[in-house]
Design a protein around this motif. Structure first.
Motif, PDB file in Angstrom:
ATOM      1  N   ASP A  36     -21.932 -71.747  48.484  1.00 41.35           N
ATOM      2  CA  ASP A  36     -21.886 -70.371  47.965  1.00 41.35           C
ATOM      3  C   ASP A  36     -23.182 -69.594  48.173  1.00 41.35           C
ATOM      4  OD1 ASP A  36     -19.237 -70.673  47.183  1.00 41.35           O
ATOM      5  OD2 ASP A  36     -19.783 -71.390  45.188  1.00 41.35           O
ATOM      6  N   GLU A  37     -24.120 -70.117  48.954  1.00 44.38           N
ATOM      7  CA  GLU A  37     -25.328 -69.386  49.323  1.00 44.38           C
ATOM      8  C   GLU A  37     -25.141 -68.862  50.751  1.00 44.38           C
ATOM      9  OE1 GLU A  37     -28.183 -68.787  47.511  1.00 44.38           O
ATOM     10  OE2 GLU A  37     -27.099 -69.644  45.812  1.00 44.38           O
ATOM     11  N   PRO A  38     -25.804 -67.757  51.118  1.00 43.81           N
ATOM     12  CA  PRO A  38     -25.665 -67.250  52.494  1.00 43.81           C
ATOM     13  C   PRO A  38     -26.395 -68.137  53.503  1.00 43.81           C
ATOM     14  CG  PRO A  38     -27.201 -65.901  51.262  1.00 43.81           C
ATOM     15  CD  PRO A  38     -26.621 -66.895  50.289  1.00 43.81           C
ATOM     16  N   LEU A  39     -25.820 -68.243  54.691  1.00 41.12           N
ATOM     17  CA  LEU A  39     -26.482 -68.983  55.766  1.00 41.12           C
ATOM     18  C   LEU A  39     -27.683 -68.168  56.249  1.00 41.12           C
ATOM     19  CD1 LEU A  39     -23.251 -70.099  57.569  1.00 41.12           C
ATOM     20  CD2 LEU A  39     -24.919 -71.630  56.549  1.00 41.12           C
ATOM     21  N   PRO A  40     -28.784 -68.831  56.617  1.00 46.51           N
ATOM     22  CA  PRO A  40     -29.993 -68.105  57.013  1.00 46.51           C
ATOM     23  C   PRO A  40     -29.854 -67.450  58.386  1.00 46.51           C
ATOM     24  CG  PRO A  40     -30.308 -70.452  57.309  1.00 46.51           C
ATOM     25  CD  PRO A  40     -28.972 -70.277  56.650  1.00 46.51           C
ATOM     26  N   PRO A  41     -30.787 -66.542  58.709  1.00 49.19           N
ATOM     27  CA  PRO A  41     -30.773 -65.933  60.049  1.00 49.19           C
ATOM     28  C   PRO A  41     -31.105 -66.968  61.123  1.00 49.19           C
ATOM     29  CG  PRO A  41     -32.443 -64.908  58.628  1.00 49.19           C
ATOM     30  CD  PRO A  41     -31.818 -66.016  57.855  1.00 49.19           C
ATOM     31  N   THR A  42     -30.674 -66.695  62.345  1.00 43.90           N
ATOM     32  CA  THR A  42     -30.987 -67.568  63.482  1.00 43.90           C
ATOM     33  C   THR A  42     -32.101 -66.941  64.309  1.00 43.90           C
ATOM     34  OG1 THR A  42     -29.258 -66.518  64.796  1.00 43.90           O
ATOM     35  CG2 THR A  42     -28.653 -68.523  63.607  1.00 43.90           C
ATOM     36  N   LYS A  43     -32.650 -67.718  65.242  1.00 44.10           N
ATOM     37  CA  LYS A  43     -33.769 -67.235  66.047  1.00 44.10           C
ATOM     38  C   LYS A  43     -33.343 -66.294  67.168  1.00 44.10           C
ATOM     39  CE  LYS A  43     -36.752 -71.099  65.105  1.00 44.10           C
ATOM     40  NZ  LYS A  43     -37.955 -71.733  65.553  1.00 44.10           N
ATOM     41  N   ALA A  44     -32.100 -66.404  67.623  1.00 43.28           N
ATOM     42  CA  ALA A  44     -31.641 -65.579  68.738  1.00 43.28           C
ATOM     43  C   ALA A  44     -30.256 -64.999  68.417  1.00 43.28           C
ATOM     44  CB  ALA A  44     -31.561 -66.417  70.014  1.00 43.28           C
ATOM     45  N   PRO A  45     -29.946 -63.837  68.974  1.00 43.48           N
ATOM     46  CA  PRO A  45     -28.624 -63.258  68.721  1.00 43.48           C
ATOM     47  C   PRO A  45     -27.516 -64.116  69.332  1.00 43.48           C
ATOM     48  CG  PRO A  45     -29.914 -61.871  70.220  1.00 43.48           C
ATOM     49  CD  PRO A  45     -30.778 -63.008  69.798  1.00 43.48           C
ATOM     50  N   GLY A  46     -26.364 -64.126  68.675  1.00 43.73           N
ATOM     51  CA  GLY A  46     -25.214 -64.867  69.182  1.00 43.73           C
ATOM     52  C   GLY A  46     -25.135 -66.300  68.701  1.00 43.73           C
ATOM     53  N   GLN A  47     -26.181 -66.797  68.058  1.00 40.06           N
ATOM     54  CA  GLN A  47     -26.148 -68.166  67.570  1.00 40.06           C
ATOM     55  C   GLN A  47     -25.332 -68.243  66.289  1.00 40.06           C
ATOM     56  OE1 GLN A  47     -30.348 -69.169  67.318  1.00 40.06           O
ATOM     57  NE2 GLN A  47     -30.241 -70.201  69.290  1.00 40.06           N
ATOM     58  N   ARG A  48     -24.748 -69.424  66.041  1.00 38.27           N
ATOM     59  CA  ARG A  48     -23.919 -69.652  64.861  1.00 38.27           C
ATOM     60  C   ARG A  48     -24.280 -71.003  64.264  1.00 38.27           C
ATOM     61  NH1 ARG A  48     -19.592 -67.045  63.956  1.00 38.27           N
ATOM     62  NH2 ARG A  48     -18.204 -65.875  65.173  1.00 38.27           N
ATOM     63  N   PHE A  49     -23.588 -71.374  63.194  1.00 35.09           N
ATOM     64  CA  PHE A  49     -23.819 -72.645  62.522  1.00 35.09           C
ATOM     65  C   PHE A  49     -22.546 -73.483  62.525  1.00 35.09           C
ATOM     66  CE2 PHE A  49     -26.972 -69.877  60.593  1.00 35.09           C
ATOM     67  CZ  PHE A  49     -28.085 -70.684  60.509  1.00 35.09           C
ATOM     68  N   ILE A  50     -22.718 -74.821  62.562  1.00 31.35           N
ATOM     69  CA  ILE A  50     -21.616 -75.754  62.329  1.00 31.35           C
ATOM     70  C   ILE A  50     -22.085 -76.740  61.262  1.00 31.35           C
ATOM     71  CG2 ILE A  50     -20.504 -75.582  64.589  1.00 31.35           C
ATOM     72  CD1 ILE A  50     -21.891 -78.226  65.345  1.00 31.35           C
ATOM     73  N   LEU A  51     -21.169 -77.169  60.423  1.00 29.06           N
ATOM     74  CA  LEU A  51     -21.486 -78.147  59.386  1.00 29.06           C
ATOM     75  C   LEU A  51     -21.513 -79.529  60.035  1.00 29.06           C
ATOM     76  CD1 LEU A  51     -21.937 -78.813  56.381  1.00 29.06           C
ATOM     77  CD2 LEU A  51     -19.463 -78.989  56.161  1.00 29.06           C
ATOM     78  N   THR A  52     -22.684 -80.179  60.016  1.00 22.29           N
ATOM     79  CA  THR A  52     -22.802 -81.480  60.669  1.00 22.29           C
ATOM     80  C   THR A  52     -22.836 -82.636  59.671  1.00 22.29           C
ATOM     81  OG1 THR A  52     -25.196 -81.241  60.766  1.00 22.29           O
ATOM     82  CG2 THR A  52     -23.958 -80.594  62.716  1.00 22.29           C
ATOM     83  N   ASP A  53     -23.366 -82.400  58.469  1.00 25.89           N
ATOM     84  CA  ASP A  53     -23.492 -83.478  57.490  1.00 25.89           C
ATOM     85  C   ASP A  53     -23.266 -82.923  56.085  1.00 25.89           C
ATOM     86  OD1 ASP A  53     -23.997 -85.986  56.402  1.00 25.89           O
ATOM     87  OD2 ASP A  53     -26.159 -85.689  56.353  1.00 25.89           O
ATOM     88  N   PRO A  54     -22.013 -82.939  55.603  1.00 22.19           N
ATOM     89  CA  PRO A  54     -21.756 -82.410  54.258  1.00 22.19           C
ATOM     90  C   PRO A  54     -22.388 -83.301  53.188  1.00 22.19           C
ATOM     91  CG  PRO A  54     -19.751 -83.324  55.190  1.00 22.19           C
ATOM     92  CD  PRO A  54     -20.807 -83.400  56.257  1.00 22.19           C
ATOM     93  N   THR A  55     -22.785 -82.696  52.075  1.00 19.90           N
ATOM     94  CA  THR A  55     -23.348 -83.435  50.951  1.00 19.90           C
ATOM     95  C   THR A  55     -22.245 -84.283  50.326  1.00 19.90           C
ATOM     96  OG1 THR A  55     -24.906 -81.658  50.564  1.00 19.90           O
ATOM     97  CG2 THR A  55     -24.542 -83.196  48.759  1.00 19.90           C
ATOM     98  N   LYS A  56     -22.583 -85.503  49.974  1.00 22.56           N
ATOM     99  CA  LYS A  56     -21.573 -86.435  49.465  1.00 22.56           C
ATOM    100  C   LYS A  56     -21.455 -86.442  47.946  1.00 22.56           C
ATOM    101  CE  LYS A  56     -22.246 -88.980  53.635  1.00 22.56           C
ATOM    102  NZ  LYS A  56     -22.854 -87.865  54.313  1.00 22.56           N
ATOM    103  N   THR A  57     -22.394 -85.797  47.231  1.00 18.83           N
ATOM    104  CA  THR A  57     -22.303 -85.737  45.770  1.00 18.83           C
ATOM    105  C   THR A  57     -21.508 -84.511  45.345  1.00 18.83           C
ATOM    106  OG1 THR A  57     -24.379 -84.523  45.650  1.00 18.83           O
ATOM    107  CG2 THR A  57     -24.504 -86.920  45.443  1.00 18.83           C
ATOM    108  N   LYS A  58     -21.026 -84.533  44.127  1.00 20.67           N
ATOM    109  CA  LYS A  58     -20.205 -83.421  43.671  1.00 20.67           C
ATOM    110  C   LYS A  58     -20.978 -82.443  42.854  1.00 20.67           C
ATOM    111  CE  LYS A  58     -15.979 -85.926  43.911  1.00 20.67           C
ATOM    112  NZ  LYS A  58     -14.826 -86.434  43.300  1.00 20.67           N
TER     113      LYS A  58
END
Length: 58
Positions: A36-58
Motif C-alpha cells: 500500500d505504499e507507492p513504488l519509487p521513481p526509476t532512473k530512466a523513463p520507461g522502466q517498470r517494476f516486477i515483484l521478485t521476492d514477496p515478504t513471507k510474514t503476514k
C-alpha cells in the motif's frame, strides 16, 4: 512475463521489486517496498517494476 508496475503505483504486496527496462530486460536493481505504499521513481523513463521476492510474514 510477470506483471509489471509503474513507478508511483501502489504496491500490491510487500517485498523486493526489481526494476526492468522498457523491453523487459532485468537490471538487477531491487527496491524494498511495503504494501500500500507507492513504488519509487526509476532512473530512466520507461522502466517498470516486477515483484521478485514477496515478504513471507503476514
Amino acid at each position: 512475463m510477470p506483471k509489471t508496475f509503474k513507478p508511483g503505483e501502489t504496491a500490491p504486496r510487500s517485498g523486493q521489486y526489481e526494476i526492468v527496462g522498457p523491453r523487459g530486460g532485468r537490471t538487477g536493481i531491487e527496491r524494498t517496498v511495503v504494501r500500500d505504499e507507492p513504488l519509487p521513481p526509476t532512473k530512466a523513463p520507461g522502466q517498470r517494476f516486477i515483484l521478485t521476492d514477496p515478504t513471507k510474514t503476514k
